[in-house]
Write a protein that holds these residues in place. Structure first.
Motif, PDB file in Angstrom:
ATOM      1  N   GLY A  93       0.785  -1.228   0.000  1.00 31.25           N
ATOM      2  CA  GLY A  93       0.000   0.000   0.000  1.00 31.25           C
ATOM      3  C   GLY A  93       0.813   1.272   0.000  1.00 31.25           C
ATOM      4  O   GLY A  93       0.260   2.368   0.153  1.00 31.25           O
ATOM      5  N   HIS A  94       2.118   1.159  -0.172  1.00 29.12           N
ATOM      6  CA  HIS A  94       2.977   2.334  -0.204  1.00 29.12           C
ATOM      7  C   HIS A  94       3.113   2.863  -1.627  1.00 29.12           C
ATOM      8  O   HIS A  94       2.773   2.191  -2.598  1.00 29.12           O
ATOM      9  N   THR A  95       3.609   4.099  -1.720  1.00 35.95           N
ATOM     10  CA  THR A  95       3.883   4.710  -3.013  1.00 35.95           C
ATOM     11  C   THR A  95       5.386   4.941  -3.113  1.00 35.95           C
ATOM     12  O   THR A  95       5.902   5.985  -2.687  1.00 35.95           O
ATOM     13  N   PRO A  96       6.106   3.964  -3.633  1.00 39.08           N
ATOM     14  CA  PRO A  96       7.569   4.084  -3.673  1.00 39.08           C
ATOM     15  C   PRO A  96       8.030   5.157  -4.647  1.00 39.08           C
ATOM     16  O   PRO A  96       7.328   5.489  -5.619  1.00 39.08           O
ATOM     17  N   ASP A  97       9.199   5.699  -4.388  1.00 40.94           N
ATOM     18  CA  ASP A  97       9.808   6.705  -5.250  1.00 40.94           C
ATOM     19  C   ASP A  97      10.986   6.073  -5.989  1.00 40.94           C
ATOM     20  O   ASP A  97      11.712   5.253  -5.418  1.00 40.94           O
ATOM     21  N   ILE A  98      11.172   6.452  -7.234  1.00 37.59           N
ATOM     22  CA  ILE A  98      12.245   5.865  -8.029  1.00 37.59           C
ATOM     23  C   ILE A  98      13.605   6.128  -7.397  1.00 37.59           C
ATOM     24  O   ILE A  98      14.504   5.275  -7.447  1.00 37.59           O
ATOM     25  N   SER A  99      13.763   7.281  -6.767  1.00 36.59           N
ATOM     26  CA  SER A  99      15.048   7.582  -6.139  1.00 36.59           C
ATOM     27  C   SER A  99      15.359   6.594  -5.017  1.00 36.59           C
ATOM     28  O   SER A  99      16.515   6.239  -4.796  1.00 36.59           O
ATOM     29  N   ASP A 100      14.327   6.127  -4.312  1.00 41.03           N
ATOM     30  CA  ASP A 100      14.542   5.134  -3.262  1.00 41.03           C
ATOM     31  C   ASP A 100      14.890   3.774  -3.879  1.00 41.03           C
ATOM     32  O   ASP A 100      15.716   3.026  -3.331  1.00 41.03           O
ATOM     33  N   ALA A 101      14.258   3.455  -4.996  1.00 43.99           N
ATOM     34  CA  ALA A 101      14.594   2.212  -5.695  1.00 43.99           C
ATOM     35  C   ALA A 101      16.044   2.251  -6.174  1.00 43.99           C
ATOM     36  O   ALA A 101      16.740   1.221  -6.164  1.00 43.99           O
ATOM     37  N   GLU A 102      16.513   3.429  -6.577  1.00 43.64           N
ATOM     38  CA  GLU A 102      17.905   3.568  -7.008  1.00 43.64           C
ATOM     39  C   GLU A 102      18.869   3.334  -5.845  1.00 43.64           C
ATOM     40  O   GLU A 102      19.969   2.800  -6.034  1.00 43.64           O
ATOM     41  N   LYS A 103      18.466   3.719  -4.634  1.00 45.54           N
ATOM     42  CA  LYS A 103      19.305   3.475  -3.460  1.00 45.54           C
ATOM     43  C   LYS A 103      19.417   1.973  -3.179  1.00 45.54           C
ATOM     44  O   LYS A 103      20.490   1.482  -2.818  1.00 45.54           O
ATOM     45  N   VAL A 104      18.297   1.266  -3.338  1.00 45.29           N
ATOM     46  CA  VAL A 104      18.314  -0.185  -3.167  1.00 45.29           C
ATOM     47  C   VAL A 104      19.240  -0.810  -4.211  1.00 45.29           C
ATOM     48  O   VAL A 104      20.049  -1.695  -3.911  1.00 45.29           O
ATOM     49  N   LEU A 105      19.119  -0.331  -5.435  1.00 43.24           N
ATOM     50  CA  LEU A 105      19.957  -0.823  -6.530  1.00 43.24           C
ATOM     51  C   LEU A 105      21.443  -0.600  -6.237  1.00 43.24           C
ATOM     52  O   LEU A 105      22.260  -1.523  -6.380  1.00 43.24           O
ATOM     53  N   ALA A 106      21.790   0.614  -5.817  1.00 43.52           N
ATOM     54  CA  ALA A 106      23.191   0.940  -5.551  1.00 43.52           C
ATOM     55  C   ALA A 106      23.762   0.073  -4.437  1.00 43.52           C
ATOM     56  O   ALA A 106      24.901  -0.403  -4.520  1.00 43.52           O
ATOM     57  N   ALA A 107      22.964  -0.159  -3.389  1.00 45.22           N
ATOM     58  CA  ALA A 107      23.423  -0.989  -2.272  1.00 45.22           C
ATOM     59  C   ALA A 107      23.678  -2.420  -2.723  1.00 45.22           C
ATOM     60  O   ALA A 107      24.665  -3.050  -2.319  1.00 45.22           O
ATOM     61  N   ASP A 108      22.806  -2.947  -3.579  1.00 41.98           N
ATOM     62  CA  ASP A 108      22.976  -4.324  -4.051  1.00 41.98           C
ATOM     63  C   ASP A 108      24.124  -4.446  -5.045  1.00 41.98           C
ATOM     64  O   ASP A 108      24.786  -5.487  -5.098  1.00 41.98           O
ATOM     65  N   LEU A 109      24.350  -3.413  -5.834  1.00 43.54           N
ATOM     66  CA  LEU A 109      25.504  -3.423  -6.731  1.00 43.54           C
ATOM     67  C   LEU A 109      26.802  -3.483  -5.919  1.00 43.54           C
ATOM     68  O   LEU A 109      27.724  -4.238  -6.253  1.00 43.54           O
ATOM     69  N   TRP A 120      35.948  -6.441 -14.458  1.00 43.11           N
ATOM     70  CA  TRP A 120      35.317  -5.189 -14.856  1.00 43.11           C
ATOM     71  C   TRP A 120      35.550  -4.873 -16.338  1.00 43.11           C
ATOM     72  O   TRP A 120      34.825  -4.073 -16.914  1.00 43.11           O
ATOM     73  N   LYS A 121      36.584  -5.460 -16.940  1.00 41.83           N
ATOM     74  CA  LYS A 121      36.903  -5.227 -18.350  1.00 41.83           C
ATOM     75  C   LYS A 121      37.056  -3.729 -18.595  1.00 41.83           C
ATOM     76  O   LYS A 121      37.901  -3.086 -18.014  1.00 41.83           O
ATOM     77  N   THR A 122      36.202  -3.167 -19.453  1.00 35.32           N
ATOM     78  CA  THR A 122      36.361  -1.754 -19.806  1.00 35.32           C
ATOM     79  C   THR A 122      35.499  -0.825 -18.958  1.00 35.32           C
ATOM     80  O   THR A 122      35.537   0.392 -19.143  1.00 35.32           O
ATOM     81  N   THR A 123      34.729  -1.371 -18.024  1.00 39.15           N
ATOM     82  CA  THR A 123      33.861  -0.520 -17.213  1.00 39.15           C
ATOM     83  C   THR A 123      34.420  -0.390 -15.805  1.00 39.15           C
ATOM     84  O   THR A 123      35.457  -0.950 -15.461  1.00 39.15           O
ATOM     85  N   THR A 124      33.739   0.362 -14.967  1.00 40.85           N
ATOM     86  CA  THR A 124      34.132   0.576 -13.576  1.00 40.85           C
ATOM     87  C   THR A 124      32.879   0.449 -12.710  1.00 40.85           C
ATOM     88  O   THR A 124      31.753   0.513 -13.219  1.00 40.85           O
ATOM     89  N   PRO A 125      33.042   0.283 -11.381  1.00 44.33           N
ATOM     90  CA  PRO A 125      31.860   0.230 -10.508  1.00 44.33           C
ATOM     91  C   PRO A 125      30.984   1.474 -10.637  1.00 44.33           C
ATOM     92  O   PRO A 125      29.749   1.381 -10.629  1.00 44.33           O
ATOM     93  N   GLU A 126      31.633   2.627 -10.777  1.00 43.87           N
ATOM     94  CA  GLU A 126      30.864   3.880 -10.892  1.00 43.87           C
ATOM     95  C   GLU A 126      30.073   3.927 -12.195  1.00 43.87           C
ATOM     96  O   GLU A 126      28.896   4.326 -12.210  1.00 43.87           O
ATOM     97  N   ALA A 127      30.708   3.504 -13.288  1.00 44.18           N
ATOM     98  CA  ALA A 127      30.023   3.505 -14.589  1.00 44.18           C
ATOM     99  C   ALA A 127      28.880   2.509 -14.604  1.00 44.18           C
ATOM    100  O   ALA A 127      27.805   2.777 -15.168  1.00 44.18           O
ATOM    101  N   ILE A 130      25.868   3.990 -12.789  1.00 45.99           N
ATOM    102  CA  ILE A 130      25.186   5.015 -13.597  1.00 45.99           C
ATOM    103  C   ILE A 130      24.282   4.357 -14.641  1.00 45.99           C
ATOM    104  O   ILE A 130      23.108   4.733 -14.797  1.00 45.99           O
ATOM    105  N   GLU A 131      24.811   3.383 -15.356  1.00 48.47           N
ATOM    106  CA  GLU A 131      24.028   2.706 -16.385  1.00 48.47           C
ATOM    107  C   GLU A 131      22.879   1.918 -15.772  1.00 48.47           C
ATOM    108  O   GLU A 131      21.777   1.866 -16.330  1.00 48.47           O
ATOM    109  N   ALA A 132      23.126   1.288 -14.626  1.00 46.32           N
ATOM    110  CA  ALA A 132      22.086   0.501 -13.966  1.00 46.32           C
ATOM    111  C   ALA A 132      20.926   1.392 -13.520  1.00 46.32           C
ATOM    112  O   ALA A 132      19.753   1.021 -13.654  1.00 46.32           O
ATOM    113  N   LYS A 133      21.246   2.556 -12.993  1.00 50.05           N
ATOM    114  CA  LYS A 133      20.191   3.477 -12.563  1.00 50.05           C
ATOM    115  C   LYS A 133      19.367   3.959 -13.747  1.00 50.05           C
ATOM    116  O   LYS A 133      18.145   4.117 -13.640  1.00 50.05           O
ATOM    117  N   LYS A 134      20.019   4.205 -14.879  1.00 52.47           N
ATOM    118  CA  LYS A 134      19.274   4.601 -16.082  1.00 52.47           C
ATOM    119  C   LYS A 134      18.310   3.493 -16.497  1.00 52.47           C
ATOM    120  O   LYS A 134      17.144   3.749 -16.819  1.00 52.47           O
TER     121      LYS A 134
END
Length: 199
Positions: A93-109, A120-127, A130-134
């Motif tokens: 019954g909650h109304t989640p916000d995408i920004s909060d979902a991004e925090k969950v995503l970042a923590a799991d990454l 990592w090949k040609t990418t980095t954790p930071e890159a 960014i792509e995952a959040k998009k």
């Protein structure tokens, strides 16, 4: 068994007693392997076996952990977690916000890349973050209001030999990522390429 032998490996000293003072010794290595087939079958197991039977044996029979973790696995697991969190919140019954979902995503990454070697090949954790959040934002903006009634629903079905009708000893076990109110099932998959109509 001699001291210092790795687990499941017996080192038997077969060198002559007179050569113990020598810097060269001869050893016979006896590898003791305990094999145990998994009690159930999964889609991941079948895919692994089709791609490489040896990889299947190492991973699911011998229980050998991979030497590294791929960024695809890290991304897929984190996306599953964030999307699952989103719909669990809606079911409560909650109304989640995408920004909060991004925090969950970042923590799991971060958790997925901690404690294990990562190629990592040609990418980095930071890159990757960014792509995952998009990717997550695009999915939730388009599919975030799906009429989901359940998340991560376990299932188990018997497997029958199509030729003989014999019931095989290992059932298929897995999880439905999302179940909709009309009974349809949504399977979440991430890929480095686009999906064809046939797929």
């Amino acid at each position: 068994m001699l001291q210092g032998a790795p687990p499941n490996i017996d080192l038997i000293d077969e060198s002559p007693s007179s050569s113990r003072a020598s810097t060269i010794c001869f050893w016979q290595i006896k590898v003791v392997v305990i094999k145990a087939e998994p009690p159930t079958t999964s889609a991941s197991q079948l895919t692994s076996f089709v791609m490489c039977p040896r990889k299947y044996s190492y991973r699911y029979v011998l229980g050998v952990e991979p030497e590294f973790r791929s960024i695809q696995l890290i991304l897929g697991s984190a996306m599953h977690s964030a999307i699952g969190w989103w719909f669990e919140e809606r079911l409560q019954g909650h109304t989640p916000d995408i920004s909060d979902a991004e925090k969950v995503l970042a923590a799991d990454l971060q958790a997925g890349a901690t404690g294990v070697p990562v190629r990592w090949k040609t990418t980095t954790p930071e890159a990757l973050e960014i792509e995952a959040k998009k990717l997550l934002r695009v999915y939730l903006q388009d599919k975030g209001d799906l009429p989901v009634t359940a998340v991560e629903v376990p299932f188990q079905v018997d497997i029958v030999d199509p030729a003989t009708g014999e019931l095989l000893p290992r059932p298929m076990k897995g999880y439905f990522d999302l179940v909709l109110e009309d009974g349809r099932v949504v399977e979440l998959k991430t890929s480095s390429r686009g999906w064809s109509e046939r797929e």
